[in-house]
Design a protein around this motif. Sequence first.
Motif, PDB file in Angstrom:
ATOM      1  N   LYS A   1     -22.326 -16.334  12.384  1.00 13.93           N
ATOM      2  CA  LYS A   1     -23.995 -16.142  12.534  1.00 13.93           C
ATOM      3  C   LYS A   1     -23.875 -14.648  11.827  1.00 13.93           C
ATOM      4  CE  LYS A   1     -24.802 -20.048  14.107  1.00 13.93           C
ATOM      5  NZ  LYS A   1     -25.319 -21.056  13.407  1.00 13.93           N
ATOM      6  N   TYR A   2     -23.270 -13.678  11.410  1.00 14.29           N
ATOM      7  CA  TYR A   2     -23.398 -12.537  11.002  1.00 14.29           C
ATOM      8  C   TYR A   2     -22.511 -12.018  10.193  1.00 14.29           C
ATOM      9  CZ  TYR A   2     -21.918 -10.332  15.508  1.00 14.29           C
ATOM     10  OH  TYR A   2     -21.332 -10.113  16.749  1.00 14.29           O
ATOM     11  N   ILE A   3     -22.367 -11.177   9.350  1.00 12.26           N
ATOM     12  CA  ILE A   3     -21.555 -10.477   8.644  1.00 12.26           C
ATOM     13  C   ILE A   3     -21.648  -8.891   8.610  1.00 12.26           C
ATOM     14  CG2 ILE A   3     -20.658 -10.199   6.148  1.00 12.26           C
ATOM     15  CD1 ILE A   3     -21.232 -12.906   5.409  1.00 12.26           C
ATOM     16  N   VAL A   4     -20.515  -8.272   8.865  1.00 12.09           N
ATOM     17  CA  VAL A   4     -20.572  -6.741   8.813  1.00 12.09           C
ATOM     18  C   VAL A   4     -19.491  -6.358   7.728  1.00 12.09           C
ATOM     19  CG1 VAL A   4     -20.433  -4.571  10.361  1.00 12.09           C
ATOM     20  CG2 VAL A   4     -21.342  -6.614  11.465  1.00 12.09           C
ATOM     21  N   ILE A   5     -19.705  -5.586   6.869  1.00 16.05           N
ATOM     22  CA  ILE A   5     -18.791  -5.249   5.911  1.00 16.05           C
ATOM     23  C   ILE A   5     -18.782  -3.699   5.745  1.00 16.05           C
ATOM     24  CG2 ILE A   5     -20.568  -5.292   3.901  1.00 16.05           C
ATOM     25  CD1 ILE A   5     -17.867  -6.000   2.191  1.00 16.05           C
ATOM     26  N   THR A   6     -17.557  -3.235   5.898  1.00 17.62           N
ATOM     27  CA  THR A   6     -17.257  -1.556   5.537  1.00 17.62           C
ATOM     28  C   THR A   6     -18.074  -1.053   4.188  1.00 17.62           C
ATOM     29  OG1 THR A   6     -15.365  -2.166   4.279  1.00 17.62           O
ATOM     30  CG2 THR A   6     -15.047  -1.520   6.509  1.00 17.62           C
ATOM     31  N   SER A   7     -19.208  -0.188   4.237  1.00 17.45           N
ATOM     32  CA  SER A   7     -19.962   0.202   3.138  1.00 17.45           C
ATOM     33  C   SER A   7     -19.307   1.581   2.865  1.00 17.45           C
ATOM     34  CB  SER A   7     -21.407   0.401   3.765  1.00 17.45           C
ATOM     35  OG  SER A   7     -21.591   1.364   4.823  1.00 17.45           O
ATOM     36  N   LYS A   8     -18.843   2.110   3.785  1.00 15.38           N
ATOM     37  CA  LYS A   8     -17.941   3.364   3.548  1.00 15.38           C
ATOM     38  C   LYS A   8     -17.002   3.416   4.789  1.00 15.38           C
ATOM     39  CE  LYS A   8     -19.554   7.786   4.400  1.00 15.38           C
ATOM     40  NZ  LYS A   8     -18.666   8.893   5.129  1.00 15.38           N
ATOM     41  N   HIS A   9     -15.628   3.371   4.610  1.00 20.47           N
ATOM     42  CA  HIS A   9     -14.524   3.548   5.744  1.00 20.47           C
ATOM     43  C   HIS A   9     -14.407   5.205   5.601  1.00 20.47           C
ATOM     44  CE1 HIS A   9     -11.388   2.730   8.328  1.00 20.47           C
ATOM     45  NE2 HIS A   9     -12.048   1.645   8.740  1.00 20.47           N
ATOM     46  N   HIS A  10     -13.103   5.239   6.541  1.00 26.76           N
ATOM     47  CA  HIS A  10     -12.850   6.749   6.619  1.00 26.76           C
ATOM     48  C   HIS A  10     -12.327   7.499   5.296  1.00 26.76           C
ATOM     49  CE1 HIS A  10     -13.064   5.349  10.701  1.00 26.76           C
ATOM     50  NE2 HIS A  10     -11.658   5.169  10.983  1.00 26.76           N
ATOM     51  N   ASP A  11     -11.986   6.601   4.451  1.00 22.50           N
ATOM     52  CA  ASP A  11     -11.504   7.239   3.037  1.00 22.50           C
ATOM     53  C   ASP A  11     -12.609   7.869   2.169  1.00 22.50           C
ATOM     54  OD1 ASP A  11     -12.442   4.978   2.123  1.00 22.50           O
ATOM     55  OD2 ASP A  11     -10.540   4.336   0.939  1.00 22.50           O
ATOM     56  N   GLY A  12     -13.937   7.559   2.738  1.00 21.99           N
ATOM     57  CA  GLY A  12     -15.242   8.078   2.150  1.00 21.99           C
ATOM     58  C   GLY A  12     -15.604   7.411   0.926  1.00 21.99           C
ATOM     59  N   PHE A  13     -14.967   6.432   0.335  1.00 24.18           N
ATOM     60  CA  PHE A  13     -15.429   5.730  -0.747  1.00 24.18           C
ATOM     61  C   PHE A  13     -16.568   4.798  -0.400  1.00 24.18           C
ATOM     62  CE2 PHE A  13     -14.994   1.781  -3.465  1.00 24.18           C
ATOM     63  CZ  PHE A  13     -15.295   2.150  -4.739  1.00 24.18           C
ATOM     64  N   CYS A  14     -17.754   4.888  -1.180  1.00 22.74           N
ATOM     65  CA  CYS A  14     -18.828   3.953  -1.145  1.00 22.74           C
ATOM     66  C   CYS A  14     -18.940   2.827  -1.818  1.00 22.74           C
ATOM     67  CB  CYS A  14     -20.078   4.561  -1.227  1.00 22.74           C
ATOM     68  SG  CYS A  14     -20.246   6.220  -0.292  1.00 22.74           S
ATOM     69  N   LEU A  15     -18.964   1.491  -1.288  1.00 18.01           N
ATOM     70  CA  LEU A  15     -18.962   0.248  -1.853  1.00 18.01           C
ATOM     71  C   LEU A  15     -20.410  -0.182  -2.344  1.00 18.01           C
ATOM     72  CD1 LEU A  15     -16.350   0.035  -0.130  1.00 18.01           C
ATOM     73  CD2 LEU A  15     -16.711  -2.435  -0.333  1.00 18.01           C
ATOM     74  N   PHE A  16     -21.324   0.965  -2.278  1.00 18.41           N
ATOM     75  CA  PHE A  16     -22.791   0.777  -2.782  1.00 18.41           C
ATOM     76  C   PHE A  16     -23.216   1.871  -3.579  1.00 18.41           C
ATOM     77  CE2 PHE A  16     -24.549   3.889   0.189  1.00 18.41           C
ATOM     78  CZ  PHE A  16     -23.508   4.227   0.948  1.00 18.41           C
ATOM     79  N   ASP A  17     -24.045   1.634  -4.247  1.00 21.24           N
ATOM     80  CA  ASP A  17     -24.787   2.417  -5.431  1.00 21.24           C
ATOM     81  C   ASP A  17     -25.442   3.616  -4.451  1.00 21.24           C
ATOM     82  OD1 ASP A  17     -25.693   3.733  -7.346  1.00 21.24           O
ATOM     83  OD2 ASP A  17     -27.264   2.201  -8.007  1.00 21.24           O
ATOM     84  N   THR A  18     -24.908   4.822  -4.681  1.00 22.53           N
ATOM     85  CA  THR A  18     -25.589   6.089  -4.008  1.00 22.53           C
ATOM     86  C   THR A  18     -25.727   7.185  -4.842  1.00 22.53           C
ATOM     87  OG1 THR A  18     -25.226   7.616  -2.468  1.00 22.53           O
ATOM     88  CG2 THR A  18     -23.358   6.555  -2.846  1.00 22.53           C
ATOM     89  N   ASP A  19     -26.907   7.862  -4.503  1.00 20.97           N
ATOM     90  CA  ASP A  19     -26.868   9.189  -5.229  1.00 20.97           C
ATOM     91  C   ASP A  19     -26.367  10.276  -4.416  1.00 20.97           C
ATOM     92  OD1 ASP A  19     -28.466   8.202  -7.356  1.00 20.97           O
ATOM     93  OD2 ASP A  19     -30.305   8.458  -6.181  1.00 20.97           O
ATOM     94  N   ALA A  20     -25.824  10.121  -3.442  1.00 24.69           N
ATOM     95  CA  ALA A  20     -25.174  11.132  -2.498  1.00 24.69           C
ATOM     96  C   ALA A  20     -23.776  11.684  -2.854  1.00 24.69           C
ATOM     97  CB  ALA A  20     -25.409  10.883  -1.092  1.00 24.69           C
ATOM     98  N   THR A  21     -23.264  10.922  -3.506  1.00 22.06           N
ATOM     99  CA  THR A  21     -22.066  11.155  -4.102  1.00 22.06           C
ATOM    100  C   THR A  21     -21.477  10.183  -5.299  1.00 22.06           C
ATOM    101  OG1 THR A  21     -19.335  11.213  -3.633  1.00 22.06           O
ATOM    102  CG2 THR A  21     -20.853   9.668  -2.378  1.00 22.06           C
ATOM    103  N   ASP A  22     -20.564  10.876  -6.326  1.00 17.40           N
ATOM    104  CA  ASP A  22     -20.220   9.799  -7.134  1.00 17.40           C
ATOM    105  C   ASP A  22     -18.862   9.103  -6.836  1.00 17.40           C
ATOM    106  OD1 ASP A  22     -18.048  11.737  -7.386  1.00 17.40           O
ATOM    107  OD2 ASP A  22     -18.602  12.323  -9.391  1.00 17.40           O
TER     108      ASP A  22
END
Length: 461
Positions: free
Chosen positions: A110-131
């Motif tokens: 009934k729900y999904i939770v995905i790692t948007s940023k894990h401990h390795d710091g890589f972002c799976l989303f579009d962000t202006d905070a880091t390249d």
Amino acid sequence: MKKRTSILSLALLALTPLTAFSQKADDSHMEWWRDARYGMFIHWGLYSIPGGEWKGEDYGKEAGGASAEWLMNSAKIPGKEYRETLAPQFNPTEFDAEKWVSTAKAAGMKYIVITSKHHDGFCLFDTDATDYNVMDATPFKRDIIKELADECAKQDMKFGVYYSQFKDWYHRGQGKRHTGTMSNSEYLELVKKNLDELLTNYGDMAVLWFDVGGSDLKEADEQGARVRELQPNTVICSRLYSRKVPQKDQKYADFESLPDRTIASKRMEGDNETCMTMRHNWGYDQDDDNWKSTKDILERMVLSSARGVNFLLNVAPTPEGTFSPEEVERLKETGAWMEVNGDSIYGTTYSPVDFDFPWGAMTQKDKKVYLHVMKWNPESIEFNGLMGAPSKAYFLADGEQKELEVDYNAGDHVTKVKVPAEAPDAMDTVIVLEYDEVKADPKGKGEYLWSKSTGVKHDRN
Ligand code: GLC
């Protein structure tokens, strides 16, 4: 005397907040979550590419190390090298949000939770905070979080993100465990920006699954407050805080996240969730063959429900962006079981009795008690602990609700349900008992038998 005690306890009750720690005036945002019971956890990121191995060495959990998504830390890979090696390879062209969400749906989740940023710091989303993100640092250049969020909205699936707020080996510097390049205040600014982005650009965020909180209460509270401010209905995971922070001080936590892979040893009050792997590792691992069978998985889900705990089952997609065949098979099988037996899980509360039985455990919804028979007993399924005979008993899988014969002994409150010699469902046969009123026997005694027999290790990390 009696009267005074009850007035006193009423007064105390009025002073107690609705949930142990919710900061909201009411807890209506928790309703869907309480009913959901079963969700999908997804660990996916750059670490999925090496799949637990670095320069010929195995660092995955099956090799005795940390889990595969910990590779950067366990193989001591400098941030620059990790990024330069892996980010250019991240091109999961087979990723298909529609497929993932449909698979979760068909599994009964009934729900999904995905790692948007894990401990390795890589972002799976579009962000202006880091390249250091999927759009700027990889050839893939597709916002995975956006595609999934949109697809979930389409398919009426609750969508949430895991976000590693405290540990970030790539960005966060200073302090003995922080290996990144940013100063602490720069890092906290990055988290703030990321939270703003995640909570503004992706529609309704059902869950914010923080992980491995530090013990700085101020830092955690600020992050929790920001979530509440931007999306008051987001359900916040207790791992925003370190486990050392007493529950009463975990202001913004909506539910207690049990240590990884834990089956609660008894009924738990409040809102709780356990997260579970299908094998040892959370992230994709090339050679981890420790698959739990579908029966193992169902057993853990059922026991969690029987103890008042949501069950978040992990998948570890491949570097190409697919679920592995073993995962698909297990998800399909739990889905087939849920389709027939979902009533005994969704919207239920924990067992009306504070113990298990040799055959399994119970869940409850309104005036129905569900017997989850995971170990068959030819002839009859027996239990104590409930007063009065049920008005009706039948197999949940039986569309005709053909009545099963029941024998109830008013002396010792033992109920026996007559059953055929063969288990109708080898994994878990559910028997529904309808009562005029579900009344636990205050003198009913028994033991918790099932956590032990599942052989679940109560390991953290
Ligand atoms: C942990 C680990 C992490 C994993 C998580 C899942 O705390 O650090 O790698 O994502 O548990 O529950």
